[in-house]
Scaffold this active site. Structure first.
Site: not given
Ligand code: PXP
Length: 384
Positions: A337, A153, A189, A191, A195, A247, A216, A297, A156
């Protein structure tokens, strides 16, 4: 190719029959024994002790015994593999393995015995046998459903860019680097408040991602329209609140079945498989199946945030049981997550999970060691 599975174990450990059947069929194929039948019997320690005493004069239980069929048997039966679930579960706990991961190893061992290999005959035989077991395990791992894959992902990276409102760092570049380091998918994601990830990012990523783009998103009409237009390789529906930092929990599928059935139907019609991000909870898993999801998931956030070993163990068991339940229902399973370089290994070892979605921990590490190394290190952890 038939696998006759009999479960005469009625103890506290739940065993996923579908999984053992799937693995057995895959093993028969891998060993060119597709024309053969295999019998698999699950028992407790008491019954195993009796067998071990009768056939090997050892008055104690063991994990697995194999009984090859006599040559004069009329059917193409390879033989019987008998596993004590009590011993398997005890060993899995001692070695910090998942029960089903260990059962897979025992099945391989039992099958290789049936094929005529014997590690007790000589050192050379033992070497040959263990090499074949390793090979089979590796091949099984390469099949879908058996080795967890890593999707990265890159939200960030966009968060950092948005902090300045300029063009750097670019999540598109980060995604390409993550793919080059071995990620099998890219997750972003989009949003409603934009953001971090922007429309432009998703548009370019749709063109540039070489592996698989997982979008996402919340089930809001504006974002649904974007998804239907862009056609990512899959979407993951998540609950979305403007005030949250990230999330915070799984989607409540059970309370919005009608809406989700509609959204999933529209996505499927456009050829986009849907995953639902849910807590490890039986009602949510069943509801996910009902509304037609292809994937779930499983939310690992509570496991990741646990503040004591007991709590973490409890949360882990919930994830493991949820994955098994979803597998039995024919759902495909991802998880994610809060996973990091310490807590991922255990989740990665749950054999029903296909893919982990990891963002923050990998990007945080990438600041020090670079994206390439951060992804490669996480990939090693996923391999187990
Ligand atoms: N899966 C989902 C559905 C999420 O919302 C997120 C966070 O964006 C992640 C996985 C990844 O989480 P993390 O950034 O804590 O690894």
């Amino acid at each position: 190719m038939t696998v006759l599975l009999r479960n005469e174990y009625h103890g506290p450990h739940h065993v996923c029959h579908t999984y053992l059947q799937d693995i057995s069929v895959a093993l028969l194929t891998l060993t060119s024994s597709s024309d053969k039948e295999l019998s698999l019997l699950l028992i407790n320690d008491e019954a195993m002790t009796l067998l071990n005493q009768t056939w090997r004069h050892k008055n104690k239980p063991t994990n697995v015994l194999s009984f090859p069929m006599e040559d004069n048997e009329p059917v193409a039966m390879l033989g019987d593999i008998v596993i004590s679930i009590d011993t398997a579960a005890r060993q899995a706990k001692e070695q910090q393995l998942s029960l089903h991961g260990h059962l897979r190893t025992l099945l391989i061992h039992g099958l290789v015995h049936l094929l005529g290999y014997d590690h007790e005959r000589s050192d050379k035989d033992a070497q040959k046998m263990f090499a074949l077991e390793k090979n089979l395990s590796l091949h099984l791992n390469q099949r879908r459903n058996t080795m967890v894959q890593l999707a990265i992902n890159v939200d960030h990276v966009a968060t950092l860019r948005q902090a300045r409102g300029i063009t750097e760092p670019d999540p598109v570049t980060a995604a390409a680097m993550a793919e080059l380091a071995g990620a099998v998918g890219i997750v972003v994601h989009l949003r409603e408040d934009r953001r971090h990830i922007q429309d432009r990012d998703v548009r370019i990523l749709r063109e540039t991602v070489q592996t698989k783009l997982n979008l996402e998103m919340g089930a809001a009409e504006e974002i649904i329209a974007i998804a239907l237009d862009l056609k990512p390789d899959m979407v993951t529906l998540v609950p979305e609140k403007r005030e949250e930092l990230t999330t915070e929990g799984g989607l409540d599928v059970a309370s919005q079945k009608e809406k989700l059935t509609d959204v999933i139907g529209r996505m499927e019609k456009a050829g986009i498989p849907v995953s639902l991000f849910i807590d490890p909870d039986s009602a949510q898993i069943n509801a996910s199946k009902e509304v037609g999801a292809t994937f779930v998931e499983i939310h690992t956030g509570r496991y990741a945030d646990a503040t004591s070993e007991e709590e973490q163990e409890e949360e882990f068991q919930l994830i493991s049981a949820a994955a098994e339940e979803a597998y039995e229902l024919g759902l495909r399973i991802n998880a994610g997550h809060g996973l990091n370089y310490i807590n991922t290994a255990r989740v990665a070892a749950i054999p029903f999970i296909e893919e982990l979605s990891i963002g923050h921990a990998v990007m945080a590490r990438a600041i020090y060691v670079g994206i390439d190394q951060a992804v490669r290190e996480m990939k090693e952890i996923c391999k187990g």
